[in-house]
Design a protein around this motif. Structure first.
Motif, PDB file in Angstrom:
ATOM      1  N   SER A 258       0.822  -1.210   0.000  1.00 45.00           N
ATOM      2  CA  SER A 258       0.000   0.000   0.000  1.00 45.00           C
ATOM      3  C   SER A 258       0.857   1.261   0.000  1.00 45.00           C
ATOM      4  O   SER A 258       1.793   1.378   0.796  1.00 45.00           O
ATOM      5  CB  SER A 258      -0.913   0.019   1.228  1.00 45.00           C
ATOM      6  OG  SER A 258      -1.575   1.266   1.326  1.00 45.00           O
ATOM      7  N   PHE A 260      -0.078   3.931   1.146  1.00 40.32           N
ATOM      8  CA  PHE A 260      -0.484   4.706   2.310  1.00 40.32           C
ATOM      9  C   PHE A 260       0.144   4.195   3.602  1.00 40.32           C
ATOM     10  O   PHE A 260      -0.102   4.740   4.669  1.00 40.32           O
ATOM     11  CB  PHE A 260      -2.009   4.689   2.438  1.00 40.32           C
ATOM     12  CG  PHE A 260      -2.691   5.010   1.138  1.00 40.32           C
ATOM     13  CD1 PHE A 260      -2.451   6.221   0.507  1.00 40.32           C
ATOM     14  CD2 PHE A 260      -3.521   4.094   0.530  1.00 40.32           C
ATOM     15  CE1 PHE A 260      -3.059   6.525  -0.706  1.00 40.32           C
ATOM     16  CE2 PHE A 260      -4.134   4.382  -0.677  1.00 40.32           C
ATOM     17  CZ  PHE A 260      -3.902   5.595  -1.304  1.00 40.32           C
ATOM     18  N   ALA A 261       0.954   3.144   3.493  1.00 42.35           N
ATOM     19  CA  ALA A 261       1.616   2.606   4.676  1.00 42.35           C
ATOM     20  C   ALA A 261       2.936   3.318   4.961  1.00 42.35           C
ATOM     21  O   ALA A 261       3.393   3.355   6.095  1.00 42.35           O
ATOM     22  CB  ALA A 261       1.847   1.104   4.517  1.00 42.35           C
ATOM     23  N   SER A 262       3.554   3.850   3.923  1.00 41.96           N
ATOM     24  CA  SER A 262       4.837   4.531   4.098  1.00 41.96           C
ATOM     25  C   SER A 262       5.104   5.400   2.881  1.00 41.96           C
ATOM     26  O   SER A 262       4.465   5.243   1.833  1.00 41.96           O
ATOM     27  CB  SER A 262       5.982   3.521   4.283  1.00 41.96           C
ATOM     28  OG  SER A 262       6.108   2.715   3.126  1.00 41.96           O
ATOM     29  N   TYR A 265       2.635   9.060   0.384  1.00 41.34           N
ATOM     30  CA  TYR A 265       1.226   9.237   0.710  1.00 41.34           C
ATOM     31  C   TYR A 265       0.876   8.776   2.120  1.00 41.34           C
ATOM     32  O   TYR A 265      -0.282   8.514   2.416  1.00 41.34           O
ATOM     33  CB  TYR A 265       0.362   8.502  -0.315  1.00 41.34           C
ATOM     34  CG  TYR A 265       0.518   9.038  -1.717  1.00 41.34           C
ATOM     35  CD1 TYR A 265       0.194  10.357  -2.013  1.00 41.34           C
ATOM     36  CD2 TYR A 265       1.007   8.224  -2.729  1.00 41.34           C
ATOM     37  CE1 TYR A 265       0.349  10.856  -3.303  1.00 41.34           C
ATOM     38  CE2 TYR A 265       1.166   8.710  -4.017  1.00 41.34           C
ATOM     39  CZ  TYR A 265       0.839  10.022  -4.307  1.00 41.34           C
ATOM     40  OH  TYR A 265       0.999  10.516  -5.579  1.00 41.34           O
ATOM     41  N   GLU A 266       1.862   8.678   2.982  1.00 45.04           N
ATOM     42  CA  GLU A 266       1.594   8.237   4.343  1.00 45.04           C
ATOM     43  C   GLU A 266       0.697   9.233   5.074  1.00 45.04           C
ATOM     44  O   GLU A 266      -0.117   8.867   5.916  1.00 45.04           O
ATOM     45  CB  GLU A 266       2.903   8.026   5.100  1.00 45.04           C
ATOM     46  CG  GLU A 266       2.721   7.390   6.472  1.00 45.04           C
ATOM     47  CD  GLU A 266       4.056   7.035   7.116  1.00 45.04           C
ATOM     48  OE1 GLU A 266       4.039   6.412   8.177  1.00 45.04           O
ATOM     49  OE2 GLU A 266       5.115   7.389   6.537  1.00 45.04           O
ATOM     50  N   GLU A 267       0.852  10.521   4.749  1.00 46.19           N
ATOM     51  CA  GLU A 267      -0.028  11.554   5.292  1.00 46.19           C
ATOM     52  C   GLU A 267      -1.128  11.857   4.269  1.00 46.19           C
ATOM     53  O   GLU A 267      -0.911  11.734   3.058  1.00 46.19           O
ATOM     54  CB  GLU A 267       0.767  12.816   5.616  1.00 46.19           C
ATOM     55  CG  GLU A 267       1.809  12.624   6.707  1.00 46.19           C
ATOM     56  CD  GLU A 267       1.202  12.205   8.032  1.00 46.19           C
ATOM     57  OE1 GLU A 267       0.081  12.684   8.349  1.00 46.19           O
ATOM     58  OE2 GLU A 267       1.826  11.393   8.744  1.00 46.19           O
TER      59      GLU A 267
END
Length: 279
Positions: A258, A260-262, A265-267
């Motif tokens: 993902s 969005f995990a790191s 796009y983590e924020e």
């Protein structure tokens, strides 16, 4: 002995080592009488002796129908019936490019991994149908669902196990018999060690190798798969039939990484470009 499987009888093919051994130990700990059906006599007899009189070893080559039938009969004669059939025996089998596949190797892979499951279902059903109850579970693989993670013939027969299980589930449902498939991820076992480490006895090497690519902090172990088998075998799954249960840390259902995990796009952000089209 109490437990969720108290008073029930289970037969586990390939039950001497690996995933099968894990299932033998867990179902026995939950109160089941268990038949270990395997060609590995030394390991199978040792496990039965360790666990005591509630566990029986029956030497079984799943490619021989007479062996499978005899193992089922042994469960009935020794323990009074058969409530759970776990078709788990399997081999990696034929390896190599499709244009160089040796037909004899392919035939043996099919005989163990698919024909053996069919025979287990056949002889379990002949005992379970008159009683109008029972559970049949068979081992498939992520290779049945994802290309490129298993050998060709192995992938084909493990996909066949799913198709066979779902078809038999529809037939046996009116008899109160549930039929399901379990899909283990890469498990620390002799079979895996032979592929990723120094040989069938190098379980530490397999643990280390699988640990480098595992999804959830540690590799899968036989006890993790046994927990899934226990669920499918027990009363909590009373209305669960014709399903494929992955126990694979999301390998088949969430195998991607993902964004969005790191990283970037983590924020939270919003990409609000032109609204006309996504194409």
């Amino acid at each position: 002995m109490g437990g969720r499987m108290s008073g029930r009888v289970a037969l586990i093919t390939g039950g001497a080592v690996g995933i099968g051994e894990g299932a033998v130990r867990r179902l026995h700990a939950e109160g089941a009488k268990v038949v270990i059906a395997d060609v590995q006599e030394e390991a199978g007899r040792a496990l039965a002796a360790e666990l005591g009189p509630g566990v029986l070893f029956a030497r079984t080559d799943v490619t021989r129908e007479e062996d499978v039938a005899a193992a089922v009969d042994a469960a009935v004669e020794r323990f009074g019936g058969l409530d759970v059939m776990f078709n788990n025996a399997g081999i990696m089998g034929a390896l190599g490019p499709i244009d160089k596949t040796r037909t004899a190797d392919a035939d043996l892979t099919i005989a163990v991994n698919l024909r053996g499951v069919l025979l287990g279902m056949k002889h379990a059903a002949r005992v379970m149908k008159p009683r109008r109850s029972g559970v049949i579970i068979s081992t498939s693989s992520p290779a049945a669902l994802i290309g490129g993670v298993g050998a060709h013939v192995y992938s084909a027969v493990k996909a066949g196990v799913i198709g066979l299980s779902n078809s038999v589930a529809a037939e046996l449902r009116p008899y109160g018999i549930r039929v399901n498939t379990i899909v283990p991820g890469a498990v620390v076992s002799a079979m895996t060690a032979e592929v990723v480490a120094g040989g069938v006895d190098d379980l530490a090497g397999a643990e280390e190798a699988l640990g480098r690519t595992c999804f959830m902090g540690r590799p899968l172990r036989p006890a993790d798969i046994a927990a899934g088998v226990l669920y499918l075998a027990g009363d909590d799954a009373a209305f669960v039939t014709g399903v494929v249960l992955p126990v694979d840390a999301g390998m088949t259902g969430a195998g991607g990484t993902s964004p969005f995990a790191s990283g970037r796009y983590e924020e939270p952000v919003a990409l609000l470009g032109p609204a006309a089209s996504e194409g």
